[in-house]
Design a protein around this motif. Structure first.
Motif, mmCIF file in Angstrom:
data_model
loop_
_atom_site.group_PDB
_atom_site.id
_atom_site.type_symbol
_atom_site.label_atom_id
_atom_site.label_comp_id
_atom_site.label_asym_id
_atom_site.label_seq_id
_atom_site.Cartn_x
_atom_site.Cartn_y
_atom_site.Cartn_z
ATOM 1 N N LEU A 100 -17.645 -31.815 -32.946
ATOM 2 C CA LEU A 100 -18.322 -31.646 -34.232
ATOM 3 C C LEU A 100 -17.448 -32.165 -35.370
ATOM 4 N N VAL A 101 -16.163 -31.847 -35.330
ATOM 5 C CA VAL A 101 -15.235 -32.325 -36.355
ATOM 6 C C VAL A 101 -15.131 -33.849 -36.313
ATOM 7 N N ALA A 102 -14.990 -34.407 -35.116
ATOM 8 C CA ALA A 102 -14.869 -35.858 -34.977
ATOM 9 C C ALA A 102 -16.100 -36.576 -35.504
ATOM 10 N N LEU A 103 -17.273 -36.003 -35.272
ATOM 11 C CA LEU A 103 -18.510 -36.621 -35.758
ATOM 12 C C LEU A 103 -18.551 -36.660 -37.279
ATOM 13 N N VAL A 104 -18.241 -35.546 -37.894
ATOM 14 C CA VAL A 104 -18.267 -35.485 -39.358
ATOM 15 C C VAL A 104 -17.269 -36.473 -39.960
ATOM 16 N N ILE A 105 -16.064 -36.526 -39.395
ATOM 17 C CA ILE A 105 -15.044 -37.460 -39.894
ATOM 18 C C ILE A 105 -15.506 -38.901 -39.724
ATOM 19 N N SER A 106 -16.119 -39.220 -38.584
ATOM 20 C CA SER A 106 -16.571 -40.589 -38.351
ATOM 21 C C SER A 106 -17.671 -40.988 -39.331
ATOM 22 N N LEU A 107 -18.552 -40.055 -39.669
ATOM 23 C CA LEU A 107 -19.609 -40.347 -40.643
ATOM 24 C C LEU A 107 -19.006 -40.632 -42.017
ATOM 25 N N ALA A 108 -18.050 -39.805 -42.413
ATOM 26 C CA ALA A 108 -17.413 -40.007 -43.718
ATOM 27 C C ALA A 108 -16.611 -41.307 -43.743
ATOM 28 N N ALA A 109 -15.952 -41.627 -42.621
ATOM 29 C CA ALA A 109 -15.117 -42.835 -42.570
ATOM 30 C C ALA A 109 -15.942 -44.100 -42.720
ATOM 31 N N CYS A 110 -17.193 -44.070 -42.255
ATOM 32 C CA CYS A 110 -18.045 -45.256 -42.341
ATOM 33 C C CYS A 110 -18.495 -45.549 -43.773
ATOM 34 N N ALA A 111 -18.140 -44.688 -44.722
ATOM 35 C CA ALA A 111 -18.466 -44.950 -46.129
ATOM 36 C C ALA A 111 -17.530 -45.988 -46.734
ATOM 37 N N TRP A 112 -16.483 -46.380 -45.995
ATOM 38 C CA TRP A 112 -15.546 -47.403 -46.478
ATOM 39 C C TRP A 112 -15.792 -48.712 -45.740
ATOM 40 N N PRO A 113 -15.746 -49.843 -46.418
ATOM 41 C CA PRO A 113 -16.005 -51.144 -45.781
ATOM 42 C C PRO A 113 -14.805 -51.663 -44.996
ATOM 43 N N TRP A 114 -14.554 -51.041 -43.863
ATOM 44 C CA TRP A 114 -13.452 -51.464 -43.012
ATOM 45 C C TRP A 114 -13.728 -52.861 -42.438
ATOM 46 N N SER A 115 -12.742 -53.395 -41.754
ATOM 47 C CA SER A 115 -12.956 -54.598 -40.956
ATOM 48 C C SER A 115 -13.807 -54.229 -39.742
ATOM 49 N N MET A 116 -14.194 -55.217 -38.970
ATOM 50 C CA MET A 116 -14.963 -54.947 -37.754
ATOM 51 C C MET A 116 -14.205 -54.015 -36.814
ATOM 52 N N VAL A 117 -12.887 -54.198 -36.719
ATOM 53 C CA VAL A 117 -12.084 -53.357 -35.832
ATOM 54 C C VAL A 117 -12.101 -51.907 -36.303
ATOM 55 N N GLY A 118 -11.878 -51.708 -37.605
ATOM 56 C CA GLY A 118 -11.864 -50.356 -38.140
ATOM 57 C C GLY A 118 -13.210 -49.681 -38.053
ATOM 58 N N LEU A 150 -24.050 -28.289 -41.450
ATOM 59 C CA LEU A 150 -24.703 -27.852 -40.218
ATOM 60 C C LEU A 150 -23.680 -27.472 -39.150
ATOM 61 N N ALA A 151 -22.624 -28.257 -39.041
ATOM 62 C CA ALA A 151 -21.582 -27.944 -38.058
ATOM 63 C C ALA A 151 -20.928 -26.600 -38.367
ATOM 64 N N TRP A 152 -20.650 -26.356 -39.636
ATOM 65 C CA TRP A 152 -20.007 -25.092 -40.025
ATOM 66 C C TRP A 152 -20.921 -23.896 -39.768
ATOM 67 N N VAL A 153 -22.195 -24.039 -40.115
ATOM 68 C CA VAL A 153 -23.137 -22.940 -39.902
ATOM 69 C C VAL A 153 -23.267 -22.627 -38.411
ATOM 70 N N SER A 154 -23.374 -23.673 -37.579
ATOM 71 C CA SER A 154 -23.508 -23.429 -36.146
ATOM 72 C C SER A 154 -22.230 -22.836 -35.566
ATOM 73 N N TRP A 155 -21.084 -23.232 -36.099
ATOM 74 C CA TRP A 155 -19.818 -22.678 -35.623
ATOM 75 C C TRP A 155 -19.693 -21.199 -35.993
ATOM 76 N N VAL A 156 -19.957 -20.873 -37.239
ATOM 77 C CA VAL A 156 -19.844 -19.489 -37.701
ATOM 78 C C VAL A 156 -20.869 -18.599 -37.017
ATOM 79 N N GLY A 157 -22.092 -19.132 -36.846
ATOM 80 C CA GLY A 157 -23.156 -18.311 -36.288
ATOM 81 C C GLY A 157 -23.143 -18.182 -34.782
#
Length: 395
Positions: free
Chosen positions: A80-98, A174-181
């Motif tokens: 869940l943490v990795a997914l959220v981080i990956s979504l946020a990271a895609c907000a930056w215009p990295w190279s194809m590798v990144g 959503l991840a936080w709510v499901s984790w807490v609940g």
């Protein structure tokens, strides 16, 4: 956690919503904005989509070992943490590798959640509640697809970065709510039903029939690649209908994903899992091929709705068919093979379709190939159902 049992399927639906709906399918309606914003070319976005499928394959191959190492609770939390981080990271215009790295992470986390969450829930559900729990879990895929269909058009004028960040914020909540609940109450160690059975044998196991079902299931993922990756861009740019129309049809596909598990369950109760699976393959093949003949609103709407519904229906029905054909000690092991088959052909199909698009310069060609693959899958499922019936008659 008996008082929280009813929350488990809902938490499972949230996990698949985030993993598959957000982690994988948010990229599809963003292909056109990414190209129009100049972040990547159409060819590069096709490759990024294929990289995401490769991540799904890697996640499927290592999910059981990963969950065995960390335990289901920690494995789910880390994904869940990795997914959220990956979504946020895609907000930056990295190279194809990144950018490819973050799409790879999203795919791996999605596959791991898909494999780990379901047995973790089913091992703790009373047997009478398991059919309803399974249907609830898999509706998360459709709800997630619908969610991104609503978020992306709303933020399209703001920019690609804003869309990714908004998705990450919603995912984090959503991840936080499901984790807490729910998830934090899951024992750190695996329950008996969480772990695959390493060695069990049954001389009467119909391996040929099971093999046909697994091949059909694997091929279904390759046949679904054109709709899962290119559907919005196909409608928006190749058919020149615009991004708003593309997202409209993607929303229909997501709605189909919500009702698909229910339809699959109703069909299975009527004709049995194996024959319901054949019917689902027939419908999906016809719906995939439909845009080759009809690209009007009715044709595109039916293709979106039926394909969207049949994907989770096929997942549900394949699981039921494997359960019916396999000895109890082998069921989880064989389902793991099915998931790996699905992920492998999906990854191969993703890269092959990306290359095919470059060569043909047309999404319609990938749709035609996808329909042909699904036709082969339908034939495999049909022979599997016939074999299953003959096997029961001879028992």
């Amino acid at each position: 956690m008996p008082g929280r049992l009813w929350r488990l399927p809902l938490a499972g639906a949230v996990a698949l919503l985030l993993g598959v709906g957000f982690g994988r399918y948010v990229f599809t309606p963003l292909i056109t904005p990414l190209v129009e914003a100049g972040w990547f070319t159409a060819e590069q976005t096709a490759r990024l989509g294929a990289i995401n499928l490769l991540g799904y394959l890697l996640g499927a191959a290592g999910a059981n070992r990963y969950a065995g190492w960390l335990g289901p609770r920690r494995a789910i939390a880390s994904c869940l943490v990795a997914l959220v981080i990956s979504l946020a990271a895609c907000a930056w215009p990295w190279s194809m590798v990144g950018y490819g790295f973050w799409r790879l992470i999203a795919g791996a986390a999605a596959a791991t959640l898909t494999i780990v969450v379901t047995p973790a829930i089913m091992a703790r559900m009373p047997e009478a509640r398991r059919p309803a729990a399974s249907a609830t879990i898999f509706t998360g895929i459709g709800v997630g697809t619908m969610g991104v269909s609503l978020i992306v058009p709303w933020l399209a004028d703001v920019g690609v970065a804003a869309t990714w960040l908004a998705t990450a914020v919603v995912g984090a909540i959503l991840a936080w709510v499901s984790w807490v609940g729910v998830w934090r109450y899951l024992p750190a160690e695996a329950a008996a039903g969480d772990e695959p059975v390493a060695h069990a044998s049954a001389a009467t196991t119909p391996w040929l029939i099971i093999g046909l079902v697994l091949v059909a299931y694997g091929l279904s993922s390759a046949g679904y690649v054109p709709h899962s990756l290119y559907w919005v861009d196909y409608i928006a740019r190749e058919l020149d209908r615009g991004s708003q129309a593309g997202n409209h049809y993607w929303l229909l596909l997501g709605f189909g994903g919500v009702i698909g598990p229910l339809l699959g369950g109703v069909a299975a109760r009527g004709v049995g899992f194996a024959w319901a699976l054949v019917a689902a393959f027939v419908l999906m093949t016809l719906a995939t091929a439909l845009p080759l003949a009809f690209v009007g609103p009715v044709g595109l709407s039916l293709s979106s709705l039926i394909v969207g519904a049949m994907v989770p229906a096929i997942i549900t029905l394949t699981a039921g068919t494997v359960h019916a054909l396999s000895p109890a000690a082998r069921q989880r092991q064989i389902w793991g093979w099915a998931t790996l088959s699905f992920a492998t052909t999906q990854a191969i199909g993703g890269f092959a379709m990306a290359r095919l698009y470059v060569v043909a310069d047309s999404y319609a060609t990938t749709i035609a190939v996808g329909a042909a693959i699904l036709l082969v899958a339908t034939i495999c499922a049909l022979f599997g159902a016939i074999g299953a019936r003959l096997s029961r008659a001879g028992a």
